[in-house]
Each structure stands twice: as structure tokens, then as C-alpha cells.
Design a protein around this motif. Structure first.
Motif, PDB file in Angstrom:
ATOM      1  N   UNK A  12       0.831  -1.191   0.000  1.00  0.00           N
ATOM      2  CA  UNK A  12       0.000   0.000   0.000  1.00  0.00           C
ATOM      3  C   UNK A  12       0.876   1.254   0.000  1.00  0.00           C
ATOM      4  N   UNK A  13       0.496   2.282  -0.776  1.00  0.00           N
ATOM      5  CA  UNK A  13       1.333   3.493  -0.834  1.00  0.00           C
ATOM      6  C   UNK A  13       1.507   4.176   0.514  1.00  0.00           C
ATOM      7  N   UNK A  17       5.121   5.302   2.576  1.00  0.00           N
ATOM      8  CA  UNK A  17       5.431   6.623   3.095  1.00  0.00           C
ATOM      9  C   UNK A  17       5.574   6.622   4.614  1.00  0.00           C
ATOM     10  N   UNK A  18       4.881   5.706   5.291  1.00  0.00           N
ATOM     11  CA  UNK A  18       4.900   5.683   6.748  1.00  0.00           C
ATOM     12  C   UNK A  18       6.173   5.062   7.293  1.00  0.00           C
ATOM     13  N   UNK A  19       6.540   3.907   6.794  1.00  0.00           N
ATOM     14  CA  UNK A  19       7.708   3.185   7.319  1.00  0.00           C
ATOM     15  C   UNK A  19       8.349   2.388   6.189  1.00  0.00           C
ATOM     16  N   UNK A  63       0.697  -5.577   2.363  1.00  0.00           N
ATOM     17  CA  UNK A  63       1.593  -4.840   3.251  1.00  0.00           C
ATOM     18  C   UNK A  63       0.982  -3.455   3.427  1.00  0.00           C
ATOM     19  N   UNK A  64       0.397  -3.215   4.587  1.00  0.00           N
ATOM     20  CA  UNK A  64      -0.295  -1.952   4.822  1.00  0.00           C
ATOM     21  C   UNK A  64      -1.011  -1.991   6.155  1.00  0.00           C
ATOM     22  N   UNK A  93       1.730   0.894   9.022  1.00  0.00           N
ATOM     23  CA  UNK A  93       0.904   2.074   8.825  1.00  0.00           C
ATOM     24  C   UNK A  93       0.361   2.595  10.137  1.00  0.00           C
ATOM     25  N   UNK A  94      -0.453   3.632  10.080  1.00  0.00           N
ATOM     26  CA  UNK A  94      -0.930   4.282  11.306  1.00  0.00           C
ATOM     27  C   UNK A  94      -2.064   3.565  12.024  1.00  0.00           C
ATOM     28  N   UNK A  95      -2.896   2.807  11.311  1.00  0.00           N
ATOM     29  CA  UNK A  95      -4.085   2.173  11.911  1.00  0.00           C
ATOM     30  C   UNK A  95      -3.898   0.674  11.922  1.00  0.00           C
ATOM     31  N   UNK A  96      -3.619   0.121  13.105  1.00  0.00           N
ATOM     32  CA  UNK A  96      -3.327  -1.312  13.191  1.00  0.00           C
ATOM     33  C   UNK A  96      -4.164  -2.015  14.261  1.00  0.00           C
ATOM     34  N   UNK A  97      -5.174  -1.337  14.801  1.00  0.00           N
ATOM     35  CA  UNK A  97      -5.994  -1.947  15.847  1.00  0.00           C
ATOM     36  C   UNK A  97      -6.740  -3.177  15.380  1.00  0.00           C
TER      37      UNK A  97
END
Length: 333
Positions: A12-13, A17-19, A63-64, A93-97
Motif C-alpha cells: 500500500x502506498x 510513506x509511513x515506514x 503490506x499496509x 501504517x498508522x491504523x493497526x488496531x
């Protein structure tokens, strides 16, 4: 040692950009551990869908973050290929809950190894009457704070766009109306209106023309875009909701009893866990709970949030049905 799997690794793009380092590690582990690996870097939703549709016999590894996983499941569901396709995920990414709640390892190496050596686990899915899907928990109504934040950001974005549009209009007007273009417009104006001719006359008058142009049209300093103002609104601001909640045709709560909220989540053995929180009057009211395969919510216009990610609505009625073992996710043994 490489397995016999043929993998389609969809990155995922937002993850890139995140990691980028975690993405690189996951890609290296997957490439080294599979017999054949095809890595795809889609730039948008349409390309993401096209990549999944053309996967062939390869097993997809996303992967995201949670949004990427939800997008993949929703696409495969709409293509009616979800039952025959086992997904794997490397959370970045930022949302992994949601990924954590499903049992996916959060480390890049551990998640990549689980994608290679793990086992497929069949999970239940909530599907609504508009063909939307829910992997985890659905909440009604959607938190008021999230709606206020989105509206505030949109309003600020529109204000900034209007300010930028005014600045651009002045700049364009200066170039076209006054002939300000590093002296080329001034030369034409002096030759026509001032009666002067010849190269020396133009050189003599050009600085004065430039000064007049700059004085008449001072450059406007464009407004610097600022972050959107964040205004948090308590969910209580929205007030109680009057909803009818039916589970397998049996009314759990009706319109005459206001509720603070409703949550629906896939449970076990093909059932959905439903919880209704009535408004407390005096003593705190106990939640109402039920388990069923079909849940219908109706009443005044309401919004709902699926998997803490997607806010939908407003709608007046919506039905969710549990699809037992509808999708497969590769998890550690």
C-alpha cells in the motif's frame, strides 16, 4: 528455506510513506521465503483493484494498515472470490488496531514469517444490504467528534482554496493587464503611447515604467496554509438515538426506548454479538445483549462506523448478515 508458495505482495502506498524500512524488511523476508514472489506497488484504489483481479494463482499478501486489509477483503467480496482466496497481512501504517484484534503479528519480520509458514484461519464476516463488509466491530451512531473534525477540516480546506484562488487571480491579472513581463510589455506600451522610438528611448523609459507597474500592482503575499482546526465534540452532544434493533426478527429494543449506542461484531459459530446501551434514567441501565445471524437497525437517520475506519450514512434502515467462515486470513500456528 523457501516454501512452494507463489505470492503476490501488494504494498500500500501509505505503508511506503509511513515506514519504508519495515516495508523493505517485509519484502526481503517474503522474497527469500517463497518459491516465487511478485511485488506490486499500486498508486491508487483502481490500480489496487486491478492488481488483485489479475493475481492468477498467487496468494496475496497485503503490506499496509487496517484500511488496506479492509479494501482487499471488500474487493474480493465484490468479485465473489473471497471464499477461495486466503489473505495474509504485514501490518505497516498508522491504523493497526483491527490487525491486532485479528491476531496478526505487528512486527514486520514476524508477520512476514507468519504469511509464509502460518495456517489459514476462516473468519466470519458481516455483510450489509448494500454489499458493504465489516471485519471487526460496527458502532451506531458514529462518534460525533469524528464528524465534527471532518467538517471542520473541509471548511478550512475550502477557505484556503478560496484564498489561493484570489492570489492566483491577481497574479494572472498583473501579467495580462499591465504587461508586466520583465519589461517586454513595458517596451510595447512606451513605443505606442509615449511617442518615443528607437532602442535608446526604450532603455531610458523602461525603469520608470517598471516602477509604475510595481507601484500600481504590489505583489500579494499568498496566505500560508495552516493545519485544520481540531474541534473535538463529545459523543453526548449528538444526544440519544431512537432506533429499533431486531435480531433474527425479534425486537431487542424499540423506538420508544432511547439508546446511547449499538455495537455489532462477528462472534463465533456464525453468530453476531449485538449490544445495545439504553439511556440511563436514575440508576444505570444494563446493556441489552443478543446473538443472531441477521441484525436490522431502523429509525431516524443514523450514521455508523465500521472497523473504526469507515463512517457511512445517514441511512434509515440497514441489515447486516453474518457469513460464517466467509474469508480466510493466514495467522501464526
Amino acid at each position: 528455506m523457501a516454501t512452494g508458495d507463489q505470492l503476490l505482495v501488494v504494498i500500500d502506498p501509505l505503508a511506503r510513506h509511513t515506514d519504508g524500512e519495515a516495508v523493505r524488511i517485509a519484502k526481503d523476508v517474503l522474497s527469500a521465503g517463497a518459491a516465487s514472489t511478485k511485488v506490486c506497488l499500486p498508486e491508487g484504489p483502481e490500480e489496487f483493484a486491478r492488481v488483485l483481479a489479475r493475481r492468477g494463482s498467487r496468494r496475496p499478501v497485503v503490506v499496509g494498515d487496517d484500511r488496506a486489509l479492509l479494501r482487499a477483503v471488500a474487493l474480493l467480496h465484490r468479485q465473489r472470490e473471497l471464499t477461495a482466496c486466503a489473505l495474509a497481512m504485514v501490518p505497516v501504517g498508522p491504523s493497526l488496531g483491527l490487525a491486532r484484534s485479528l491476531g496478526v503479528p505487528t512486527g514486520a519480520v514476524a508477520a512476514a514469517r507468519a504469511a509464509l509458514d502460518g495456517v489459514e484461519r476462516r473468519l466470519d464476516l458481516l455483510v450489509d444490504d448494500s454489499d458493504g463488509v465489516v471485519l471487526g466491530t460496527l458502532r451506531i451512531p458514529a462518534p460525533a467528534g469524528a464528524t465534527a473534525l471532518d467538517a471542520e477540516a473541509d471548511a478550512d480546506a475550502e477557505t484556503e482554496a478560496e484564498a489561493d484562488g484570489e492570489g492566483d487571480g491577481d497574479t494572472a491579472g498583473t501579467g495580462a493587464g499591465s504587461g508586466f513581463g520583465f519589461g517586454f510589455g513595458a517596451r510595447a506600451g512606451v513605443g505606442a503611447g509615449g511617442g518615443s522610438s528607437g532602442h535608446q528611448s526604450w532603455l531610458r523609459n523602461w525603469p520608470q515604467s517598471l516602477v509604475r507597474t510595481l507601484s500600481a500592482h504590489p505583489p500579494r503575499i499568498r496566505r500560508v496554509a495552516r493545519p485544520a482546526r481540531i474541534r473535538v465534540v463529545s459523543p453526548a452532544v449528538a444526544g440519544p438515538s431512537r432506533l429499533r434493533v431486531e435480531v433474527d426478527g425479534v425486537t431487542l429494543v424499540d423506538l420508544d426506548q432511547p439508546v446511547q449506542g449499538v455495537s455489532i461484531a462477528p462472534g463465533t459459530d456464525g453468530g453476531a454479538d449485538v449490544e445495545v446501551r439504553p439511556v440511563s434514567v436514575g440508576a444505570e441501565a444494563a446493556p441489552l445483549r443478543a446473538v443472531g445471524q441477521r441484525v436490522t437497525v431502523s429509525g431516524a437517520d443514523f450514521r455508523y462506523r465500521a472497523d473504526s475506519l469507515v463512517v457511512a450514512g445517514p441511512v434509515r434502515t440497514r441489515t447486516w448478515t453474518v457469513r460464517e467462515g466467509a474469508w480466510g486470513l493466514t495467522l501464526p500456528e
